[in-house]
Design an enzyme around this catalytic site. Structure first.
Site, PDB file in Angstrom:
ATOM      1  N   ILE A 162       0.836  -1.213   0.000  1.00  0.00           N
ATOM      2  CA  ILE A 162       0.000   0.000   0.000  1.00  0.00           C
ATOM      3  C   ILE A 162       0.870   1.262   0.000  1.00  0.00           C
ATOM      4  CG2 ILE A 162      -1.785   1.282   1.274  1.00  0.00           C
ATOM      5  CD1 ILE A 162      -2.795  -1.516   2.280  1.00  0.00           C
ATOM      6  N   ASP A 183      11.121   2.454   6.478  1.00  0.00           N
ATOM      7  CA  ASP A 183      10.689   1.053   6.539  1.00  0.00           C
ATOM      8  C   ASP A 183      11.873   0.236   7.039  1.00  0.00           C
ATOM      9  OD1 ASP A 183       9.950  -1.722   5.775  1.00  0.00           O
ATOM     10  OD2 ASP A 183       8.322  -0.758   4.687  1.00  0.00           O
ATOM     11  N   PRO A 198       1.839  -2.860   9.232  1.00  0.00           N
ATOM     12  CA  PRO A 198       1.022  -3.858   9.925  1.00  0.00           C
ATOM     13  C   PRO A 198       0.977  -3.489  11.412  1.00  0.00           C
ATOM     14  CG  PRO A 198       3.233  -4.708   9.560  1.00  0.00           C
ATOM     15  CD  PRO A 198       3.195  -3.343   8.929  1.00  0.00           C
ATOM     16  N   THR A 227      -4.473   5.060   7.366  1.00  0.00           N
ATOM     17  CA  THR A 227      -5.441   4.125   6.784  1.00  0.00           C
ATOM     18  C   THR A 227      -5.033   2.689   7.120  1.00  0.00           C
ATOM     19  OG1 THR A 227      -4.228   4.148   4.692  1.00  0.00           O
ATOM     20  CG2 THR A 227      -6.120   5.627   4.837  1.00  0.00           C
ATOM     21  N   SER A 228      -4.120   2.530   8.114  1.00  0.00           N
ATOM     22  CA  SER A 228      -3.616   1.181   8.421  1.00  0.00           C
ATOM     23  C   SER A 228      -4.423   0.511   9.524  1.00  0.00           C
ATOM     24  CB  SER A 228      -2.149   1.240   8.805  1.00  0.00           C
ATOM     25  OG  SER A 228      -1.370   1.403   7.646  1.00  0.00           O
ATOM     26  N   ARG A 229      -4.064   0.767  10.759  1.00  0.00           N
ATOM     27  CA  ARG A 229      -4.795   0.212  11.901  1.00  0.00           C
ATOM     28  C   ARG A 229      -4.882   1.289  12.974  1.00  0.00           C
ATOM     29  NH1 ARG A 229      -6.623  -2.933   8.973  1.00  0.00           N
ATOM     30  NH2 ARG A 229      -6.450  -5.193   8.942  1.00  0.00           N
ATOM     31  N   ASP A 244      -8.971   6.379   8.577  1.00  0.00           N
ATOM     32  CA  ASP A 244      -9.990   5.410   8.147  1.00  0.00           C
ATOM     33  C   ASP A 244     -10.175   4.351   9.225  1.00  0.00           C
ATOM     34  OD1 ASP A 244     -11.757   4.257   6.149  1.00  0.00           O
ATOM     35  OD2 ASP A 244     -10.257   2.671   5.920  1.00  0.00           O
ATOM     36  N   GLU A 269     -12.258   0.856  17.281  1.00  0.00           N
ATOM     37  CA  GLU A 269     -13.302   0.865  16.260  1.00  0.00           C
ATOM     38  C   GLU A 269     -14.259  -0.319  16.348  1.00  0.00           C
ATOM     39  OE1 GLU A 269     -10.757   0.880  12.710  1.00  0.00           O
ATOM     40  OE2 GLU A 269     -11.484  -1.123  12.235  1.00  0.00           O
ATOM     41  N   HIS A 309     -13.528   2.730   8.145  1.00  0.00           N
ATOM     42  CA  HIS A 309     -12.777   1.567   7.641  1.00  0.00           C
ATOM     43  C   HIS A 309     -13.305   1.125   6.271  1.00  0.00           C
ATOM     44  CE1 HIS A 309      -9.970  -1.775   9.214  1.00  0.00           C
ATOM     45  NE2 HIS A 309      -9.928  -1.749   7.884  1.00  0.00           N
TER      46      HIS A 309
END
Ligand code: NAD
Length: 329
Positions: free
Chosen positions: A154, A173, A206, A232-234, A258, A263, A295
């Protein structure tokens, strides 16, 4: 083979049934997998779950006792399942690793543009016949530095789009993809340098112990004043209360998310007739410079088709005893 499909909303069911084409007996279940809903999988050899479902050690033990041998995740992320326990119980688990990175990347860009060009406010105004553009000044993305945390599927798709705007792109990363430097001029930097130099920061990681609350009071202080933050991940990547404090002080000028750390109590369901009990979520929703979507970044026709296709493929592989690359255990 009978398969209980948890969190099977209409948008999933239609695509799954088309791909299944009668091969397996699919039992659509609208509710999420919880301790009190495991019994709905009675008589099923397999179940399929999505990101709202919870497959912790207790639930896996219950499912195992009922004869469930396989779990087909319809998601890429697998933080909602206890893989160690699944392994111990010999329950096989497969996921859909990359159903459409572009769907999430495009949603990320939609959040950035909606915030930077104040689209929500503009739309609210014109619906009240207020056509003033006072206070709607935005900025050119091409003039900004965007920091991408996580350059997997992504993150890469997001970089590909951002490159078209001409933005300066920094990345962080654990594994560097040097092609991104050659193709899009991406510069890998340390986490601290990315925080300090980015005008916009977007997370594509992740969720694990090393990434939980990666955005907290300390890391926010290392960011530029006025930074835009996108997730927009977690939800648990952000320490929401710290983010709220930074929104109040103006250190974070705009937030697009998101996902939200708690949630599972609200997302994917209609709670419009209830009193909101989550004060943190309510505070987040009180800011006009926050856009929160429920989400839905994955929710495109392309992604749903790919999810359905791979899920049926995985179920079929399990039935034939042929473990494929999508199997986690
Ligand atoms: P991916 O596995 O392709 O990429 C993740 C990247 O994060 C990898 O390059 C990895 O090296 C890097 N990484 C892991 N731990 C790190 C750390 N501690 N520090 C720095 N980098 C680290 O995953 P992806 O397909 O790009 O998906 C990313 C996440 O997006 C998923 O895990 C999932 O949580 C989320 N997601 C959200 C939606 C949605 O609808 N909102 C849909 C799909 C996925």
């Amino acid at each position: 083979m009978k398969i209980a499909i948890y969190s099977c909303h209409d948008y999933f069911q239609a695509f799954l049934e088309t791909q299944n084409n009668g091969a397996f007996e699919l039992i659509p279940i609208k509710t999420a997998l919880r301790k009190n809903t495991t019994h709905l999988a009675e008589g099923c050899t397999a179940i399929s779950i999505f990101s709202k479902d919870k497959a912790d050690a207790t639930i896996l033990t219950q499912l195992h006792k009922m004869g469930v041998q396989f779990i087909a995740l319809r998601s890429a992320g697998y933080n909602n399942i206890d893989l160690e326990k699944a392994k111990e119980l010999n329950i096989k688990v497969a996921r859909v690793p990359a159903y459409s990175p572009h769907a999430i990347a495009e949603h990320t860009i939609a959040l950035i543009l909606a915030l930077s060009r104040k689209l929500i406010l503009a739309n609210q105004r014109v619906h009240q016949y207020n056509f003033s553009i006072e206070g709607l000044t935005g900025f050119n993305l091409g003039k900004k530095t965007v920091g991408i945390i996580g350059t997997g599927n992504i993150g890469k798709a997001t970089i590909q789009i951002l490159a078209g705007f001409g933005s300066t792109i920094l990345a962080y990363d654990l594994q560097k993809d040097q092609c991104l430097a050659t193709k899009y001029g991406v510069k890998y930097v340390s986490f601290e340098v990315l925080l300090a130099q980015s005008d916009i920061i977007s997370l594509h990681l992740p969720l694990n112990e090393s990434t939980k609350y990666i955005i907290n009071q300390k890391s926010i202080q290392q960011m530029k004043k006025g930074v835009m933050l996108i997730n927009t991940s977690r939800g648990k990547h952000l320490h929401t209360k710290a983010v709220i404090e930074a929104l109040k002080s103006g250190h974070i000028s705009a937030l697009g998310v998101d996902v939200y750390e708690n949630e599972s109590d609200y997302f994917f369901e209609d709670h419009s007739n209830e009193v909101m009990q989550d004060d943190t979520l309510a505070r987040l929703l009180s800011f006009s410079n926050v856009i929160l979507t429920p989400h839905q970044a994955f929710l495109t026709e392309t992604a749903l088709l790919n999810i359905a296709e791979t899920t049926i493929e995985n179920i079929s592989a399990f039935q034939k005893g042929k473990i494929n690359k999508n199997f986690l255990v």
